[in-house]
Design an enzyme around this catalytic site. Structure first.
Site, PDB file in Angstrom:
ATOM      1  N   HIS A 117      -2.048   0.845  -7.574  1.00 30.75           N
ATOM      2  CA  HIS A 117      -1.723  -0.032  -6.441  1.00 30.75           C
ATOM      3  C   HIS A 117      -1.567  -1.477  -6.888  1.00 30.75           C
ATOM      4  CE1 HIS A 117      -1.887   2.559  -2.939  1.00 30.75           C
ATOM      5  NE2 HIS A 117      -3.041   3.081  -3.313  1.00 30.75           N
ATOM      6  N   HIS A 120      -5.778   5.716  -9.779  1.00 25.47           N
ATOM      7  CA  HIS A 120      -4.980   5.669  -8.542  1.00 25.47           C
ATOM      8  C   HIS A 120      -5.020   4.257  -7.950  1.00 25.47           C
ATOM      9  CE1 HIS A 120      -3.560   7.348  -4.538  1.00 25.47           C
ATOM     10  NE2 HIS A 120      -4.040   6.164  -4.194  1.00 25.47           N
ATOM     11  N   GLU A 121      -6.218   3.682  -7.860  1.00 23.87           N
ATOM     12  CA  GLU A 121      -6.347   2.339  -7.270  1.00 23.87           C
ATOM     13  C   GLU A 121      -5.693   1.279  -8.154  1.00 23.87           C
ATOM     14  OE1 GLU A 121      -7.056   2.276  -4.290  1.00 23.87           O
ATOM     15  OE2 GLU A 121      -7.847   4.320  -4.260  1.00 23.87           O
ATOM     16  N   GLN A 164      -3.410  -2.843  -0.340  1.00 21.63           N
ATOM     17  CA  GLN A 164      -3.425  -1.949   0.820  1.00 21.63           C
ATOM     18  C   GLN A 164      -3.908  -2.645   2.087  1.00 21.63           C
ATOM     19  OE1 GLN A 164      -5.654   1.305  -1.494  1.00 21.63           O
ATOM     20  NE2 GLN A 164      -4.389   2.482  -0.077  1.00 21.63           N
ATOM     21  N   CYS A 168      -3.534   9.345  -0.273  1.00 22.71           N
ATOM     22  CA  CYS A 168      -3.624   7.879  -0.242  1.00 22.71           C
ATOM     23  C   CYS A 168      -3.627   7.393   1.198  1.00 22.71           C
ATOM     24  CB  CYS A 168      -2.425   7.300  -0.994  1.00 22.71           C
ATOM     25  SG  CYS A 168      -2.417   5.503  -1.019  1.00 22.71           S
ATOM     26  N   LEU A 169      -4.502   6.435   1.505  1.00 19.18           N
ATOM     27  CA  LEU A 169      -4.577   5.887   2.860  1.00 19.18           C
ATOM     28  C   LEU A 169      -3.276   5.178   3.252  1.00 19.18           C
ATOM     29  CD1 LEU A 169      -8.184   4.366   2.730  1.00 19.18           C
ATOM     30  CD2 LEU A 169      -7.470   6.444   3.944  1.00 19.18           C
ATOM     31  N   GLY A 202     -11.388   5.162  -2.212  1.00 15.01           N
ATOM     32  CA  GLY A 202     -10.984   3.983  -2.968  1.00 15.01           C
ATOM     33  C   GLY A 202     -10.021   3.149  -2.144  1.00 15.01           C
TER      34      GLY A 202
END
Ligand code: ZN
Length: 179
Positions: free
Chosen positions: A152, A148-149, A51, A106-107, A46
């Site tokens: 953000h 999660h996304e 991000q 997470c990236l 995701g």
């Protein structure tokens, strides 16, 4: 399409509450394409617009959604496959039920995994890449991915879910590793 640089904590853009998209146009569609390419290249499951440095309520996820419902993978299907791209613009959770605990990464917060409590099943209303209303029902792991996304988009990352002491230690460790 282009692979975009992924912003990492403590980059302030990750703390901002993202703006709703007022018009779904070619600019937004290009961003969606670039975000998908960036996510699959990472690889990630995701990715939210903040991000990649864009403070707008847009996300992509490698979630298999069929007829508006997230589905378990068949045996011959691989998680994170490019054929399972879901794109959401201005997503809002309109229904939620149950609780699920999951170890998330997470990236934008590399090398950190923490257990987070989320709703087990959610229904999301959003716009698709043509600006048309859409509805997605997701459960289990896929509900976790979307939540999660969507965090953000509200300026919340896993980094905000750990203690101040752990945040300091985390940044020290990352700095050391980068040399
Ligand atoms: Zn993340």
């Amino acid at each position: 399409m282009a692979i975009l640089p992924i912003h990492e904590v403590p980059d302030p853009i990750l703390k901002q509450v993202a703006e709703p998209v007022s018009q779904v146009d070619d600019r937004v569609r290009k961003l969606l394409d670039d975000m998908a390419e960036t996510m699959f290249a990472a690889p990630g499951i995701g990715l939210a617009a903040p991000q990649v440095g864009v403070s707008e309520r847009i996300l992509v996820a490698a979630v298999p959604v069929r007829d508006g419902v997230s589905e378990e993978l068949e045996e011959d299907e691989e998680m994170g496959s490019e054929s399972f791209l879901t794109e959401l613009i201005n997503p809002v959770i309109v229904e939620r039920e149950g609780l699920i605990l999951f170890d998330e990464g997470c990236l934008s917060v590399p090398e950190l995994t923490i257990e987070v409590e989320r709703s087990e099943r959610i229904v999301i209303e959003a716009l698709d890449r043509n600006g048309a209303p859409m509805r997605v029902e997701a459960s289990g792991f896929y509900a976790v991915v979307f939540q999660h996304e969507m965090d953000h988009l509200d300026g919340v990352t896993l980094y905000d879910r750990i203690s101040k002491l752990k945040r300091t230690l985390y940044l020290k460790k990352r700095k050391k590793r980068r040399g």
